[in-house]
Motif scaffolding. Structure first.
Motif, mmCIF file in Angstrom:
data_model
loop_
_atom_site.group_PDB
_atom_site.id
_atom_site.type_symbol
_atom_site.label_atom_id
_atom_site.label_comp_id
_atom_site.label_asym_id
_atom_site.label_seq_id
_atom_site.Cartn_x
_atom_site.Cartn_y
_atom_site.Cartn_z
ATOM 1 N N ARG A 112 20.505 30.024 12.641
ATOM 2 C CA ARG A 112 19.518 29.212 11.923
ATOM 3 C C ARG A 112 20.076 27.837 11.597
ATOM 4 N NH1 ARG A 112 15.579 32.239 9.543
ATOM 5 N NH2 ARG A 112 14.933 33.740 11.093
ATOM 6 N N TYR A 150 19.843 25.582 14.656
ATOM 7 C CA TYR A 150 18.508 24.990 14.837
ATOM 8 C C TYR A 150 18.271 23.880 13.819
ATOM 9 C CZ TYR A 150 16.855 28.552 18.135
ATOM 10 O OH TYR A 150 16.666 29.330 19.235
ATOM 11 N N ALA A 151 18.694 24.126 12.569
ATOM 12 C CA ALA A 151 18.452 23.146 11.516
ATOM 13 C C ALA A 151 19.244 21.871 11.772
ATOM 14 C CB ALA A 151 18.812 23.738 10.153
ATOM 15 N N ARG A 208 30.467 21.182 10.244
ATOM 16 C CA ARG A 208 31.174 22.405 10.621
ATOM 17 C C ARG A 208 30.382 23.161 11.696
ATOM 18 N NH1 ARG A 208 31.496 26.943 6.423
ATOM 19 N NH2 ARG A 208 31.696 25.178 5.026
ATOM 20 N N GLU A 246 19.734 15.497 8.456
ATOM 21 C CA GLU A 246 19.726 15.103 7.046
ATOM 22 C C GLU A 246 19.045 16.179 6.195
ATOM 23 O OE1 GLU A 246 21.226 13.090 5.329
ATOM 24 O OE2 GLU A 246 20.090 12.764 3.498
ATOM 25 N N ALA A 247 17.923 16.696 6.687
ATOM 26 C CA ALA A 247 17.239 17.759 5.952
ATOM 27 C C ALA A 247 18.132 18.991 5.860
ATOM 28 C CB ALA A 247 15.916 18.109 6.635
ATOM 29 N N ALA A 248 18.866 19.274 6.929
ATOM 30 C CA ALA A 248 19.761 20.429 6.919
ATOM 31 C C ALA A 248 20.851 20.240 5.868
ATOM 32 C CB ALA A 248 20.374 20.621 8.301
ATOM 33 N N ARG A 249 21.400 19.038 5.801
ATOM 34 C CA ARG A 249 22.456 18.756 4.825
ATOM 35 C C ARG A 249 21.928 18.986 3.411
ATOM 36 N NH1 ARG A 249 24.827 14.418 1.758
ATOM 37 N NH2 ARG A 249 22.901 13.243 1.893
ATOM 38 N N LEU A 250 20.728 18.476 3.140
ATOM 39 C CA LEU A 250 20.167 18.623 1.796
ATOM 40 C C LEU A 250 19.784 20.068 1.494
ATOM 41 C CD1 LEU A 250 18.016 15.383 1.441
ATOM 42 C CD2 LEU A 250 20.196 15.917 0.365
ATOM 43 N N ALA A 251 19.672 20.887 2.518
ATOM 44 C CA ALA A 251 19.376 22.304 2.283
ATOM 45 C C ALA A 251 20.672 23.109 2.247
ATOM 46 C CB ALA A 251 18.446 22.839 3.368
ATOM 47 N N GLY A 252 21.810 22.418 2.203
ATOM 48 C CA GLY A 252 23.071 23.122 2.038
ATOM 49 C C GLY A 252 23.723 23.588 3.332
ATOM 50 N N VAL A 253 23.235 23.118 4.469
ATOM 51 C CA VAL A 253 23.848 23.508 5.742
ATOM 52 C C VAL A 253 25.070 22.615 5.999
ATOM 53 C CG1 VAL A 253 23.514 23.623 8.239
ATOM 54 C CG2 VAL A 253 21.647 24.248 6.692
ATOM 55 N N PRO A 254 26.248 23.202 6.251
ATOM 56 C CA PRO A 254 27.422 22.387 6.556
ATOM 57 C C PRO A 254 27.328 21.855 7.980
ATOM 58 C CG PRO A 254 28.017 24.704 6.605
ATOM 59 C CD PRO A 254 26.560 24.649 6.261
ATOM 60 N N ASN A 292 16.944 18.465 12.369
ATOM 61 C CA ASN A 292 16.880 17.388 11.387
ATOM 62 C C ASN A 292 18.154 17.475 10.548
ATOM 63 O OD1 ASN A 292 16.333 15.605 9.307
ATOM 64 N ND2 ASN A 292 14.203 16.210 9.097
ATOM 65 N N ARG A 324 22.662 33.835 10.482
ATOM 66 C CA ARG A 324 22.591 32.652 9.649
ATOM 67 C C ARG A 324 23.096 31.440 10.411
ATOM 68 N NH1 ARG A 324 25.857 32.823 4.105
ATOM 69 N NH2 ARG A 324 24.827 30.953 3.402
#
Lengths: 518, 313
Positions: B185, B188-189, B206, B195-203, B193, B182
């Motif tokens: 992944r 890579y996210a 961190r 901002e897209a990662a943040r909106l998909a819940g990626v910290p 991108n 995880r």
């Protein structure tokens, strides 16, 4: 009425890219001093046609005529030399440089290696005065509003003595009142004798700015005619070959009065300016529209509910559980967001469809020895099939997909989380009419399965065509609620404008009213 | 036929090229195909592979860490001071890695919390770390005082040094971490991108901080392994190590822009450069010309990569 001469004539042009016939036997005239609207679904051939005129594509058959001879352009630069200029959707300005420097870039007055700043400034000032486009000459371009940046781009085109200017989706990134301002700019451009080609998905905008409209479908011209003889409905019919009603699938049944409340927002206010005192509820199976002008605070509310926009007051509950205001928490409690801009906020373009679909749900596929990729891939494929993503493989990069299919990948991502609340922020922006219907069907399917849906949309027709109930926002506050047959374009518009501006009727102009309100 | 072969060539280009170079050298060069030569190459690459595999992860997450050189120089100085004082090689190893970890965490926090460009942030910390190296060593060469310290990298298991085994283990950990977890992944996210990662819940913050921390620890380990091989460590302000690391990552085809790349690519890139250097040495090419050619080859590799990325399939 003076008969305008055709400045550029496209005659029987065909163009093929690989297996796709992008243009087939297209003939159209662009006249000096006229604004020529160009409408059609994505893939109808608008961009290719503009590309042929500007010199980006060479036609396979047929020819483009200008000044009584055929035009042979081998590059956009050659086109620019003949006065044919494109203003792209994405601005190509240097944000750290001043307005003057941007406008004269590449054509600076100079003395040997030295730039003659004062002469350049005088030249730009004269240009600004001549065309009545107000810009602050010495400001950094990056500090200007998008509308003003667009003016700079247009001035740059004018400074090169352009005779034909192609504007490709010029208002896609503008707030409503800026879009109106741009309309004035475009009209002035035409009054100076420039031929303007205006490409846009916003049909009302095309109708209000264009003299002539050409409708394209599948690489062919459906018709070219005076804009005053067209209506929104007639354009959609021409673009799709379908009646306008067919764009919207039948709504799912409205939720019963005792259906459980999924989302309960109480007195929500953003940190800093944005919105305040927003309270709303959505029941299971209900589609709630959030209408209003661009800049009214709708996206901010959507993001705040999802935990991606800081709040200073109020609470958000999903199925009785209070959300902490973090994205992770919202995801865990069954909230999904489809953001407004799939490119900036949604997708990792170069990563596979699979990774983009499963990103928020990776915990589900995490085993003790790393990701269970087989299971993950299967789940991603299933979710993509469910919403009708057309891709060669879920391992193909998202960038290889069409815009509509990319948008569906975001839906697949949401579907995979089996959300209780789906927030969709402008889910059909930049998507062609055919894909729109698929997206509405996906929304309906979610609602039928008991999901609550919050739809943020700037297209009133979309709110009316898909939602059970609509709330209207104005300047950061909820100002009205309409349900069922009370939802009419007139009422939503009147509420979006605010008091004193009245209902503008079918051709009402929200942004203009916004500009006038105190 | 060619059309179908192309994506594979593009995707695995660096691997093909490295194998081709291997075959070429095997066919043309005396002394290349010998166990001693291979062992030598493995040994020489071990430190670089350790640092580069985690530098790859940092770069994919959108960071650019040039502090690896300073950590590589300074962590063994701390480790050897501890070893000289206590005689405990294991503790020295832990301290060496910890020094790298601390620098890495600091880098990560400066980049994510203060939002300083990562190249500038790690350039600044590099100077501080180099300085600390002169202070801790009192500007002199430090030597191992026990037999245990050299044994960290010089012990032979099945004919291969523990230095090379450590490198293989680190590469494997980085590889699995990036491609199978995880966290990978999220890396890579975050780089593809944010901002897209943040909106998909990626910290995102961190994740980025952790990539810097891991890269720092890996550079610390690389420094200890290298000093264990050479029995000593010398304070300096020599940035050359990190250029080797970045060359391996970039020649492998990991994107400097972030969001794309792989650990196997870096391994292939490192061996491509190492084989080239080995070939030059065996053919007794003047070391000065070696540099010129090496630079040209790196330029060519990166240009070809950028050219193939541009062309639609």
């Amino acid at each position: 009425m003076n008969h305008a001469e055709a400045l550029v004539s496209v005659r029987n042009v065909s163009k093929r890219f690989g297996a796709t016939q992008a243009l087939e036997d297209v003939s159209v005239d662009f006249e000096a001093g006229r604004v020529h609207g160009l409408v059609g679904e994505n893939g109808a051939g608008k961009s290719t046609l503009c590309g042929v005129v500007l010199g980006a594509h060479a036609p396979d058959a047929g020819a483009v005529w200008m000044d009584g001879s055929t035009l042979r352009l081998d590059s956009p630069a050659a086109g620019a030399d003949r006065g044919l200029v494109g203003v792209a959707q994405e601005l190509s300005l240097l944000p750290a440089m001043s307005v003057v420097d941007n406008i004269v870039l590449g054509t600076e007055e100079h003395w040997g290696p030295f730039v003659k700043d004062r002469a350049n400034r005088r030249r730009v000032a004269a240009l600004v005065a001549e065309h009545g486009l107000e810009v602050s000459l010495d400001a950094r371009v990056g500090s200007q509003s998008v509308a003003d940046q667009q003016k700079v781009e247009i001035l740059r085109a004018l400074g090169r003595r352009s005779r034909l200017v192609v504007l490709d989706e010029p208002t896609a990134r503008l707030a409503s009142h800026e879009a109106v301002e741009l309309r004035g700019t475009v009209r002035r451009l035409a009054e100076r004798g420039v031929a303007v080609v205006y490409v846009s998905h916003f049909l009302d905008e095309v109708l209000s700015v264009a003299d002539t409209v050409t409708v394209m479908r599948d690489g062919r011209i459906v018709r070219t005619g005076p804009a005053r003889l067209e209506s929104h409905a007639s354009l959609v019919e021409g673009m799709t070959g379908r009646q306008i009603g067919e764009v919207f699938p039948p709504k799912p049944p409205a939720p019963a009065d005792d259906a459980p409340v999924v989302l309960r927002v109480e007195g929500l206010g953003s940190a800093g300016a944005g919105f305040s005192d927003v309270s709303l509820q959505i029941r299971a199976g209900e589609i709630l529209g959030l209408a209003g002008l661009v800049g009214a605070g709708r996206s901010e509310v959507a993001h705040a509910v999802y935990g991606a926009h800081a709040t200073a007051a109020g609470s958000v509950e999903v199925c009785g559980h209070r959300l902490s205001g973090r994205v992770e928490d919202a995801l865990a409690k069954g909230v999904a967001l489809i953001p407004e801009s799939r490119r900036d906020q949604g997708l990792m373009a170069r990563r596979p469809v699979r990774d983009n679909t499963t990103l928020p749900h990776l915990g589900r596929f995490a085993g003790r020895l790393g990701m269970r990729t087989g299971e993950e891939q299967e789940a991603a494929s299933r979710a993509c099939d469910e919403v009708g993503v057309r891709a060669q493989s879920v391992l193909a990069p998202v960038a290889a997909l069409s815009g509509g299919n990319q948008q569906k990948v975001l839906f697949a991502r949401a579907v995979l989380g089996e959300p209780r609340l789906l927030i969709a922020d402008e889910p059909t922006r930049g998507v062609d009419v055919g894909s729109k219907r698929a997206i509405y069907e996906a929304l309906n399917r979610m609602a039928r399965s008991g999901c609550a849906v919050l739809l943020v949309s700037s297209e009133l027709e979309e709110v009316i065509g898909t939602c059970h109930r609509a709330l209207v926002m104005r300047r950061g506050r909820l100002v009205a609620e309409h349900a069922g047959s009370e939802m009419t374009e007139e009422r939503l518009l009147a509420d979006a404008f605010g008091p004193g501006n009245g209902a503008g009727g079918g051709r009402g102009d929200p942004a203009l009213a916004e500009g006038e309100s105190p | 036929m060619m059309a179908q072969a192309l994506p594979a060539v593009r995707r695995y280009g660096i691997a093909f090229v490295t194998v081709a170079l291997f075959i070429f050298l095997a066919a043309t060069t005396n002394g290349f195909l010998s166990q001693a030569n291979f062992r030598n190459i493995l040994d020489q690459q071990s430190a670089l592979l350790i640092a580069a595999s985690f530098a790859t992860i940092t770069m994919i997450a959108g960071g650019f860490d040039i502090s690896a050189a300073s950590v590589f120089v300074v962590s063994p100085l701390f480790a050897l001071q501890v070893e000289n004082a206590t005689g405990d090689a294991a503790l020295a190893l832990v301290v060496g890695v910890a020094v790298g970890l601390v620098v890495g965490v600091a880098n990560g926090l400066v980049v994510t919390a203060l939002k300083v460009n990562s190249f500038i942030a790690t350039l600044a910390t590099s100077f501080m770390v180099f300085g600390a190296g002169f202070l801790i060593s009192d500007r002199s060469v430090l030597r191992a005082s026990t037999d245990a310290y050299p044994a960290i990298a010089r012990t032979r298991w099945w004919g291969i040094t523990t230095g090379a085994w450590i490198a293989a283990a680190v590469v494997a950990v980085a590889w699995v971490l990036l491609s199978r977890t995880r966290f990978g992944r999220h890396v890579y996210a975050a780089g593809g991108n944010a901002e897209a990662a943040r909106l998909a819940g990626v910290p995102v913050a961190r994740v980025k901080t952790i990539t810097f921390a891991l890269a720092g620890a890996a550079a610390g380990l690389a420094g200890v392994v290298s000093s264990s091989r050479s029995l000593s460590a010398l304070p300096s302000d020599d940035f050359s190590f990190v250029f080797g690391v970045i060359a391996a990552v970039v020649v492998g085809g990991t994107s400097i822009a972030g969001g794309e790349g792989a650990v196997w690519r870096t391994v292939a890139g490192a061996f491509f450069i190492a084989l080239m250097v080995n070939g030059f040495n065996l053919h007794q090419v003047d070391p000065i010309w070696q540099r010129v050619i090496q630079g040209a080859v790196i330029l060519a590799a990166v240009s070809i990569d950028s050219w193939t990325q541009r062309r639609p399939t």
